[in-house]
Design a protein around this motif. Structure first.
Motif, PDB file in Angstrom:
ATOM      1  N   LEU A 307       0.806  -1.217   0.000  1.00 55.31           N
ATOM      2  CA  LEU A 307       0.000   0.000   0.000  1.00 55.31           C
ATOM      3  C   LEU A 307       0.845   1.275   0.000  1.00 55.31           C
ATOM      4  O   LEU A 307       0.371   2.326  -0.408  1.00 55.31           O
ATOM      5  N   SER A 308       2.101   1.174   0.435  1.00 56.74           N
ATOM      6  CA  SER A 308       2.969   2.359   0.418  1.00 56.74           C
ATOM      7  C   SER A 308       3.300   2.795  -1.011  1.00 56.74           C
ATOM      8  O   SER A 308       3.780   3.911  -1.229  1.00 56.74           O
ATOM      9  N   ASP A 309       3.046   1.926  -1.996  1.00 55.11           N
ATOM     10  CA  ASP A 309       3.291   2.281  -3.397  1.00 55.11           C
ATOM     11  C   ASP A 309       2.112   3.027  -4.019  1.00 55.11           C
ATOM     12  O   ASP A 309       2.215   3.523  -5.138  1.00 55.11           O
ATOM     13  N   TRP A 310       0.987   3.072  -3.302  1.00 55.34           N
ATOM     14  CA  TRP A 310      -0.207   3.718  -3.849  1.00 55.34           C
ATOM     15  C   TRP A 310      -0.097   5.245  -3.746  1.00 55.34           C
ATOM     16  O   TRP A 310       0.399   5.787  -2.766  1.00 55.34           O
ATOM     17  N   GLN A 311      -0.571   5.929  -4.798  1.00 54.40           N
ATOM     18  CA  GLN A 311      -0.628   7.391  -4.807  1.00 54.40           C
ATOM     19  C   GLN A 311      -2.072   7.810  -5.078  1.00 54.40           C
ATOM     20  O   GLN A 311      -2.728   7.230  -5.940  1.00 54.40           O
ATOM     21  N   PRO A 312      -2.595   8.815  -4.390  1.00 58.77           N
ATOM     22  CA  PRO A 312      -3.950   9.293  -4.711  1.00 58.77           C
ATOM     23  C   PRO A 312      -4.025   9.711  -6.174  1.00 58.77           C
ATOM     24  O   PRO A 312      -3.117  10.372  -6.681  1.00 58.77           O
ATOM     25  N   PRO A 313      -5.086   9.318  -6.889  1.00 62.67           N
ATOM     26  CA  PRO A 313      -5.199   9.692  -8.306  1.00 62.67           C
ATOM     27  C   PRO A 313      -5.289  11.202  -8.483  1.00 62.67           C
ATOM     28  O   PRO A 313      -5.675  11.932  -7.563  1.00 62.67           O
ATOM     29  N   LYS A 314      -4.951  11.666  -9.671  1.00 62.75           N
ATOM     30  CA  LYS A 314      -5.008  13.087  -9.985  1.00 62.75           C
ATOM     31  C   LYS A 314      -6.409  13.632  -9.721  1.00 62.75           C
ATOM     32  O   LYS A 314      -7.409  13.061 -10.136  1.00 62.75           O
ATOM     33  N   GLY A 315      -6.453  14.749  -9.010  1.00 62.82           N
ATOM     34  CA  GLY A 315      -7.725  15.393  -8.727  1.00 62.82           C
ATOM     35  C   GLY A 315      -8.503  14.774  -7.590  1.00 62.82           C
ATOM     36  O   GLY A 315      -9.620  15.185  -7.288  1.00 62.82           O
ATOM     37  N   ARG A 316      -7.913  13.790  -6.903  1.00 65.83           N
ATOM     38  CA  ARG A 316      -8.637  13.087  -5.848  1.00 65.83           C
ATOM     39  C   ARG A 316      -7.878  13.108  -4.531  1.00 65.83           C
ATOM     40  O   ARG A 316      -7.850  12.132  -3.793  1.00 65.83           O
ATOM     41  N   GLY A 317      -7.243  14.219  -4.239  1.00 62.87           N
ATOM     42  CA  GLY A 317      -6.634  14.378  -2.925  1.00 62.87           C
ATOM     43  C   GLY A 317      -5.134  14.242  -2.871  1.00 62.87           C
ATOM     44  O   GLY A 317      -4.566  14.200  -1.780  1.00 62.87           O
ATOM     45  N   ALA A 318      -4.479  14.178  -4.011  1.00 64.86           N
ATOM     46  CA  ALA A 318      -3.024  14.105  -4.007  1.00 64.86           C
ATOM     47  C   ALA A 318      -2.433  15.414  -3.478  1.00 64.86           C
ATOM     48  O   ALA A 318      -2.907  16.497  -3.812  1.00 64.86           O
ATOM     49  N   VAL A 319      -1.408  15.294  -2.646  1.00 67.42           N
ATOM     50  CA  VAL A 319      -0.721  16.464  -2.094  1.00 67.42           C
ATOM     51  C   VAL A 319       0.569  16.672  -2.873  1.00 67.42           C
ATOM     52  O   VAL A 319       1.355  15.746  -3.039  1.00 67.42           O
ATOM     53  N   GLU A 320       0.769  17.893  -3.380  1.00 64.06           N
ATOM     54  CA  GLU A 320       1.966  18.162  -4.162  1.00 64.06           C
ATOM     55  C   GLU A 320       2.551  19.521  -3.812  1.00 64.06           C
ATOM     56  O   GLU A 320       1.832  20.433  -3.401  1.00 64.06           O
ATOM     57  N   GLU A 321       3.855  19.625  -3.962  1.00 69.17           N
ATOM     58  CA  GLU A 321       4.532  20.904  -3.793  1.00 69.17           C
ATOM     59  C   GLU A 321       4.404  21.659  -5.112  1.00 69.17           C
ATOM     60  O   GLU A 321       4.833  21.176  -6.161  1.00 69.17           O
ATOM     61  N   LEU A 322       3.788  22.826  -5.057  1.00 65.40           N
ATOM     62  CA  LEU A 322       3.527  23.593  -6.273  1.00 65.40           C
ATOM     63  C   LEU A 322       4.138  24.981  -6.090  1.00 65.40           C
ATOM     64  O   LEU A 322       3.520  25.879  -5.533  1.00 65.40           O
ATOM     65  N   GLY A 323       5.370  25.101  -6.557  1.00 63.62           N
ATOM     66  CA  GLY A 323       6.067  26.366  -6.332  1.00 63.62           C
ATOM     67  C   GLY A 323       6.233  26.597  -4.837  1.00 63.62           C
ATOM     68  O   GLY A 323       6.765  25.758  -4.111  1.00 63.62           O
ATOM     69  N   ALA A 324       5.734  27.743  -4.354  1.00 63.53           N
ATOM     70  CA  ALA A 324       5.895  28.098  -2.946  1.00 63.53           C
ATOM     71  C   ALA A 324       4.715  27.661  -2.088  1.00 63.53           C
ATOM     72  O   ALA A 324       4.663  27.968  -0.899  1.00 63.53           O
ATOM     73  N   ILE A 325       3.745  26.931  -2.685  1.00 64.21           N
ATOM     74  CA  ILE A 325       2.598  26.467  -1.902  1.00 64.21           C
ATOM     75  C   ILE A 325       2.533  24.939  -1.935  1.00 64.21           C
ATOM     76  O   ILE A 325       3.163  24.286  -2.771  1.00 64.21           O
ATOM     77  N   ARG A 326       1.770  24.390  -1.003  1.00 61.05           N
ATOM     78  CA  ARG A 326       1.470  22.965  -1.018  1.00 61.05           C
ATOM     79  C   ARG A 326       0.007  22.823  -1.427  1.00 61.05           C
ATOM     80  O   ARG A 326      -0.880  23.404  -0.803  1.00 61.05           O
ATOM     81  N   LEU A 327      -0.247  22.034  -2.487  1.00 60.34           N
ATOM     82  CA  LEU A 327      -1.587  21.933  -3.060  1.00 60.34           C
ATOM     83  C   LEU A 327      -2.185  20.558  -2.800  1.00 60.34           C
ATOM     84  O   LEU A 327      -1.541  19.535  -3.021  1.00 60.34           O
ATOM     85  N   ILE A 328      -3.440  20.551  -2.339  1.00 58.55           N
ATOM     86  CA  ILE A 328      -4.241  19.329  -2.281  1.00 58.55           C
ATOM     87  C   ILE A 328      -5.235  19.417  -3.439  1.00 58.55           C
ATOM     88  O   ILE A 328      -6.220  20.151  -3.368  1.00 58.55           O
ATOM     89  N   ASP A 329      -4.939  18.703  -4.515  1.00 58.05           N
ATOM     90  CA  ASP A 329      -5.803  18.732  -5.697  1.00 58.05           C
ATOM     91  C   ASP A 329      -6.901  17.687  -5.520  1.00 58.05           C
ATOM     92  O   ASP A 329      -6.700  16.497  -5.739  1.00 58.05           O
TER      93      ASP A 329
END
Length: 456
Positions: A307-329
């Motif tokens: 399960l540690s290999d699983w990533q939330p699908p795009k647009g469904r809660g993935a957390v990403e570093e986006l420039g100077a902010i952290r985005l939960i898409d």
């Protein structure tokens, strides 16, 4: 790889095959078709027969049609049937019949696709796995998934969705799962149902297709759990409850370095796992997945490690570093339950200012205004520093917000996206959430674009 010979496909559908072709896949879209696929000329927004010539030019092995399309030679490799959709269903039924492995079906108001992907990832290394593509969970998506299933699959993971009453049971009977999992029941598609109870009964219809002595995996902590259990009992299923109670129980979850470290008890066995998210709702769904995999005969401890290999699908809660902010898409879709889960994910992240950018929740029926207003009382809202809103329904929430936390409101998501750079500041943790049709994803696109634009 041979998936369907002309003879097999004709026998399955009762159609007439032209040519002695062999298909290695099944496709409904000429944009993504692969050489060797059987092209299925479905009629939806457009008539698939208009694309048969293009599909054959791209290397399709044959086309499943109800007539010879204009511009296609009479001798072309075809499978001619009276009704293309019914033929696809028949092909899916035959694909399921020849498969000797275990089938797991998943439905729920929230989290079907992400949970399906969890199951797929968790099963890695335990056999040949076939899973639904994207969100292929409707009247053509389920039979397409079954028709694409390699005959020697050890596990199949089928996603089943609905918009209206009476949709789930036929798809479950087509899939004939050994295990059926319901992620949750929440206020979604209320326009088509009288109440949450009605949604619960429709979700519970997934158990009608279970194989004899099948297993029903149900969430234990819902007001409608009793309804789900009754549906399972009526189908003669073995019942496993999951959640913070039940035979499959989340014992512990804690956030470490923006990941969830979890411990569960699955039918008496302790399983530790890590998820690449901070959303507790994902941890609960993972417990449901582990319970389903255990019921299907998989090694549950090995599944927990994967399960540690699983990533939330795009647009469904993935957390990403986006420039100077952290985005939960989390902009793919929304209803009250999934929005509450998104806010909880935002509240669980440590760092800078927490900002929520929310679009309208749609298809909620006559109580939609009250359901939007109720967001103001969500427990996680106290941890949100600033709320920006888009859409006429979200205006009702906007009017209830304290002035200090009231950000921008726009009639449309596009208007909010146009001022995206003014909505956030460096160091912010930002949640973007709304129904797909609200187009709140345009804000995500604008934030990503601004992050890629060099400052002057």
């Amino acid at each position: 790889m041979s998936l369907w010979t002309a003879e097999e496909a004709a026998a399955a559908t009762g159609g007439r095959a032209q040519g002695d072709w062999i298909a290695s896949g099944v496709s409904i879209d000429t944009r993504t078709i692969q050489r060797g696929d059987l092209f299925v000329a479905l009629t939806d927004l457009r008539d698939g027969h208009d694309f048969v010539a293009q599909a054959l030019d791209k290397g399709a092995a044959a086309a499943l049609v109800s007539r010879i399309p204009e511009g296609v030679p009479a001798s072309a490799p075809l499978l001619i049937v009276p009704d293309v959709l019914k033929a696809l269903e028949a092909l899916g039924r035959a694909g399921r019949k020849r498969m000797g492995g275990k089938v797991i079906a998943i439905t729920g108001s929230v989290g079907k696709t992400s949970t399906k992907e969890m199951a797929r990832v968790a099963l890695a290394g335990q056999g040949r796995i076939h899973a639904a593509e994207a969100s292929y969970n409707n009247h053509w998506g389920v039979p397409l998934t079954l028709a694409r299933m390699p005959r020697h699959s050890d596990f199949a993971i089928i996603e089943i969705g609905m918009n209206h009453p009476g949709e789930i049971a036929p798809l479950s009977r087509l899939s004939r799962p050994h295990v059926a999992l319901i992620t949750t029941v929440a206020a979604a598609h209320l326009e088509a149902f009288e109440s949450i109870d009605g949604i619960a009964r429709e979700k519970g219809a997934i158990f009608e297709g279970l194989e004899p002595i099948g297993t029903a995996i149900i969430p234990e902590d819902l007001p409608v759990t009793r309804i789900l259990r009754d549906c399972a009992d009526e189908s003669g299923a073995l019942v496993v409850g999951f959640g913070t109670n039940g035979m499959a129980k989340l014992v512990q979850s804690k956030i470490e370095n923006a990941r969830l470290k979890c411990r569960a008890r699955i039918s008496g066995e302790t399983v530790d796992f890590t998820l690449n998210t901070t959303g507790t709702h994902f941890a609960l769904n993972a417990v449901g997945v582990l319970a389903a995999l255990a019921a299907a005969g998989a090694d549950v401890k090995e599944a927990g490690k994967r399960l540690s290999d699983w990533q939330p699908p795009k647009g469904r809660g993935a957390v990403e570093e986006l420039g100077a902010i952290r985005l939960i898409d989390d902009a793919f879709n929304a209803n009250p339950a999934s929005l509450s889960a998104g806010l909880a994910t935002l509240a669980g992240l440590e760092g800078g200012r927490r900002v929520a950018i929310l679009g309208d929740m749609l298809e909620l029926g006559p109580d939609e205004i009250a359901l939007h207003r109720a967001i103001a009382d969500d427990p996680s809202m106290a941890s949100v520093d600033l709320i920006h809103l888009a859409g006429p329904r979200m205006r009702h929430l906007y009017d209830l917000l304290p002035t200090a936390r009231r950000g921008a409101w726009s009639e449309t998501a596009a208007e909010l996206a146009a001022q995206a750079t003014d909505l956030v500041q460096p160091g912010d943790i930002v949640l973007v959430k709304g129904s797909k049709s609200s187009k709140i994803s345009t804000v995500v696109d604008a934030l990503r674009k601004s992050a890629q634009t060099p400052s002057t």
